[in-house]
Design a protein around this motif. Structure first.
Motif, PDB file in Angstrom:
ATOM      1  N   GLY A  41       4.037   5.593  -0.391  1.00 49.89           N
ATOM      2  CA  GLY A  41       2.630   5.522  -0.006  1.00 49.89           C
ATOM      3  C   GLY A  41       1.671   5.728  -1.163  1.00 49.89           C
ATOM      4  N   PHE A  57      -5.508   0.269   6.256  1.00 47.40           N
ATOM      5  CA  PHE A  57      -4.252  -0.217   6.814  1.00 47.40           C
ATOM      6  C   PHE A  57      -4.281  -0.239   8.336  1.00 47.40           C
ATOM      7  N   PRO A  67      -0.734   4.916   5.099  1.00 41.84           N
ATOM      8  CA  PRO A  67       0.470   4.597   4.321  1.00 41.84           C
ATOM      9  C   PRO A  67       1.081   5.816   3.657  1.00 41.84           C
ATOM     10  N   TRP A  73       5.771   3.808   7.595  1.00 42.29           N
ATOM     11  CA  TRP A  73       6.516   2.754   6.910  1.00 42.29           C
ATOM     12  C   TRP A  73       7.669   2.205   7.734  1.00 42.29           C
TER      13      TRP A  73
END
Length: 255
Positions: A41, A57, A67, A73
């Protein structure tokens, strides 16, 4: 016309066996990673900030996602015209970070994306491919062709290996020059630009010094990091590049 590209970066992953299962004469082992997702990240955010790419995001459902969270993820994230995903493959001893352009050129600079990871002791390999070409070189489901009206009857078919009533046919991609095969500790693939680390050469059991020249491919080396860089002078989506890809595979993987 510019095309969308995809970058994949592979890292080694230590894993431990946490369980066994026997079924129909087969034995399965369940693996669990011993370590997390490499702190991807912050590194990804750093690259995006350096390149001026927006860092808002969202997940596939359009919900905001961070992230920095390792849990985020486990599913694809989108930001700044990119789709990013981190896949842990404990049984194959690897983590794969995929960065796919949703718009041509949205990555800004693939070299900038790869650079922060080259010094990681777990770095194995990275490569760039044309996103569309890569997808169809590895698409094995007939439904994928039917969904977009793409012809497939001229392509070789192979059994899906399932018993009745689930038996059927898949597209045989085993001879495609752009095929991708997940191996123990590395991924067998070729790309327009490739970064190959020391763990890669150990996994494929080959020595860089013994790899021969390939016409249309330049070979360099970042001696400080022990990274070998291959760059193709040809557009690998061009049907005429098949021989170049086949030769690259032979030199790198012996296939």
């Amino acid at each position: 016309m510019a095309s969308r590209e995809t970058l994949r970066i592979v890292f080694s992953l230590d894993a431990t066996i946490v369980g066994h299962l026997k079924a129909q004469g087969l034995q399965f082992e369940f693996m669990k990673p011993k370590e997390g997702e490499l702190g991807l990240g912050p590194k990804v955010l750093g690259v995006m900030a350096e390149l001026g790419i927006p860092t808002t995001f969202s997940d596939s459902a359009g919900r905001a996602a961070s992230p920095v969270s390792s849990d985020a993820w486990r599913r694809p994230l989108s930001a700044g015209g990119l789709k990013l995903h981190c896949a842990e493959l404990p049984a194959m001893r690897q983590i794969v970070l995929t960065v796919e352009e949703l718009e041509p050129g949205s990555s800004r600079s693939w070299d900038a994306w790869v650079s922060p990871f080259l010094g990681d002791t777990r770095f194995v390999q990275a490569w760039i491919t044309d996103a569309e070409y890569d997808f169809w070189q590895n698409a094995s489901q007939i439904l994928e062709y039917e969904a977009v009206g793409k012809p497939f009857r001229h392509l070789p078919l192979i059994s899906n290996g399932l018993p009745p009533p689930l038996q059927g046919q898949n597209i045989d991609t085993s001879s495609n020059p752009g095929r991708t095969i997940i191996r123990q500790g590395y991924i067998e693939a070729v790309g327009s630009k490739m970064w190959l680390g020391q763990l890669f050469w150990a996994a494929v059991q080959r020595d860089f010094e013994t790899v021969g020249d390939v016409v249309g491919v330049s070979i360099g080396r970042q001696s400080d990091l022990g990274i070998v860089v291959l760059v193709s002078d040809r557009d690998l989506t061009d049907p005429g590049s098949s021989e170049t890809q086949i030769r690259m595979r032979q030199q790198l993987y012996g296939t």
